[in-house]
Scaffold this active site. Structure first.
Site, mmCIF file in Angstrom:
data_model
loop_
_atom_site.group_PDB
_atom_site.id
_atom_site.type_symbol
_atom_site.label_atom_id
_atom_site.label_comp_id
_atom_site.label_asym_id
_atom_site.label_seq_id
_atom_site.Cartn_x
_atom_site.Cartn_y
_atom_site.Cartn_z
ATOM 1 N N HIS A 22 0.861 -1.215 0.030
ATOM 2 C CA HIS A 22 -0.028 0.065 0.008
ATOM 3 C C HIS A 22 0.850 1.296 0.037
ATOM 4 O O HIS A 22 1.853 1.471 0.809
ATOM 5 C CB HIS A 22 -0.994 -0.020 1.245
ATOM 6 C CG HIS A 22 -1.926 1.152 1.225
ATOM 7 N ND1 HIS A 22 -1.479 2.009 2.322
ATOM 8 C CD2 HIS A 22 -2.763 1.696 0.618
ATOM 9 C CE1 HIS A 22 -2.304 2.986 2.162
ATOM 10 N NE2 HIS A 22 -3.063 2.803 1.106
ATOM 11 N N ASP A 30 7.294 6.854 -20.591
ATOM 12 C CA ASP A 30 7.438 6.719 -22.429
ATOM 13 C C ASP A 30 8.824 6.755 -22.717
ATOM 14 O O ASP A 30 9.671 6.131 -22.034
ATOM 15 C CB ASP A 30 6.772 8.055 -22.733
ATOM 16 C CG ASP A 30 7.641 9.350 -22.458
ATOM 17 O OD1 ASP A 30 8.771 9.122 -22.164
ATOM 18 O OD2 ASP A 30 6.981 10.441 -22.354
ATOM 19 N N ASP A 66 -4.845 3.820 -4.808
ATOM 20 C CA ASP A 66 -4.947 4.019 -3.616
ATOM 21 C C ASP A 66 -6.095 5.102 -3.146
ATOM 22 O O ASP A 66 -6.321 6.028 -3.906
ATOM 23 C CB ASP A 66 -3.456 4.937 -3.013
ATOM 24 C CG ASP A 66 -3.467 4.961 -1.559
ATOM 25 O OD1 ASP A 66 -4.533 4.847 -0.878
ATOM 26 O OD2 ASP A 66 -2.189 5.281 -1.242
ATOM 27 N N MET A 76 2.945 13.743 -15.914
ATOM 28 C CA MET A 76 4.108 14.886 -15.927
ATOM 29 C C MET A 76 3.343 15.863 -16.603
ATOM 30 O O MET A 76 2.916 15.685 -17.958
ATOM 31 C CB MET A 76 5.160 14.236 -16.700
ATOM 32 C CG MET A 76 6.337 15.056 -16.735
ATOM 33 S SD MET A 76 7.833 14.574 -17.584
ATOM 34 C CE MET A 76 8.396 13.450 -16.470
ATOM 35 N N TYR A 116 10.184 13.890 -11.624
ATOM 36 C CA TYR A 116 11.622 13.353 -11.787
ATOM 37 C C TYR A 116 12.022 12.660 -10.226
ATOM 38 O O TYR A 116 12.158 11.730 -10.001
ATOM 39 C CB TYR A 116 12.517 14.037 -12.311
ATOM 40 C CG TYR A 116 12.668 14.018 -14.115
ATOM 41 C CD1 TYR A 116 12.077 12.842 -14.557
ATOM 42 C CD2 TYR A 116 13.068 15.094 -14.703
ATOM 43 C CE1 TYR A 116 11.883 13.140 -16.047
ATOM 44 C CE2 TYR A 116 12.979 15.339 -15.992
ATOM 45 C CZ TYR A 116 12.470 14.196 -16.638
ATOM 46 O OH TYR A 116 12.308 14.408 -18.104
ATOM 47 N N ASN A 136 4.187 9.972 -19.509
ATOM 48 C CA ASN A 136 4.540 9.273 -18.401
ATOM 49 C C ASN A 136 3.059 9.218 -17.488
ATOM 50 O O ASN A 136 2.837 10.399 -17.187
ATOM 51 C CB ASN A 136 5.801 9.757 -17.590
ATOM 52 C CG ASN A 136 6.992 9.868 -18.772
ATOM 53 O OD1 ASN A 136 7.396 8.880 -19.070
ATOM 54 N ND2 ASN A 136 7.586 11.185 -19.022
#
Length: 146
Positions: A22, A30, A66, A76, A116, A136
């Site tokens: 969890h 990508d 979640d 992103m 990032y 992404n």
């Protein structure tokens, strides 16, 4: 082979998904994402012959999102000044709606460099051959209740 498991989920990827607990996070990247350098402390799984949507769809069949955070799915953000279109995000939202009753509300955005930083702490990164830009997506695992 197993019944009921999408064939695109390799034994290695299934093992990683099962090991995750969890709140652990998973990045599906990508083809331009620096998966190997971001994943120095993560498990990096190569799925170069596949795109993000097909991997996302398969994972969400077995991976709960979640329910204790506002945005268990994060994209992103496009950098200011970039004129990139992101129609793939609509595809992601369509896929997510199939598996989570909260629909688009679970999807948030993270600024590129913050993404990032978060990716560096992910449990695993799946490197795909996706050619769409800003494709992404980061998933945060929830609790299996059934």
């Amino acid at each position: 082979m197993l019944k009921g498991i999408p064939k695109i989920l390799s034994p290695e990827l299934l093992k990683v998904l099962a090991e995750m607990g969890h709140s652990d996070r998973l990045v599906i990247s990508d083809g331009n994402f620096p998966a190997e350098s971001m994943g120095k402390d993560a498990i990096v799984i190569r799925c170069d012959g596949h795109g993000v949507p097909e991997i996302l769809d398969a994972i969400l069949q077995v991976f709960p999102l979640d329910s204790y955070v506002e945005h268990p799915v994060n994209l992103m953000e496009v950098m200011p000044g970039d004129t990139v279109e992101t129609p793939i995000w609509d595809t992601y939202k369509e896929i997510i709606r199939k598996y989570d009753d909260r629909g688009d509300a679970v999807v948030g955005n993270i600024e590129r460099f913050a993404f990032y930083d978060e990716a560096k702490t992910a449990y695993a990164i799946i490197a795909t051959g996706e050619s769409a830009l800003y494709a992404n997506v980061m998933l945060q695992k929830g609790v299996v209740t059934d």
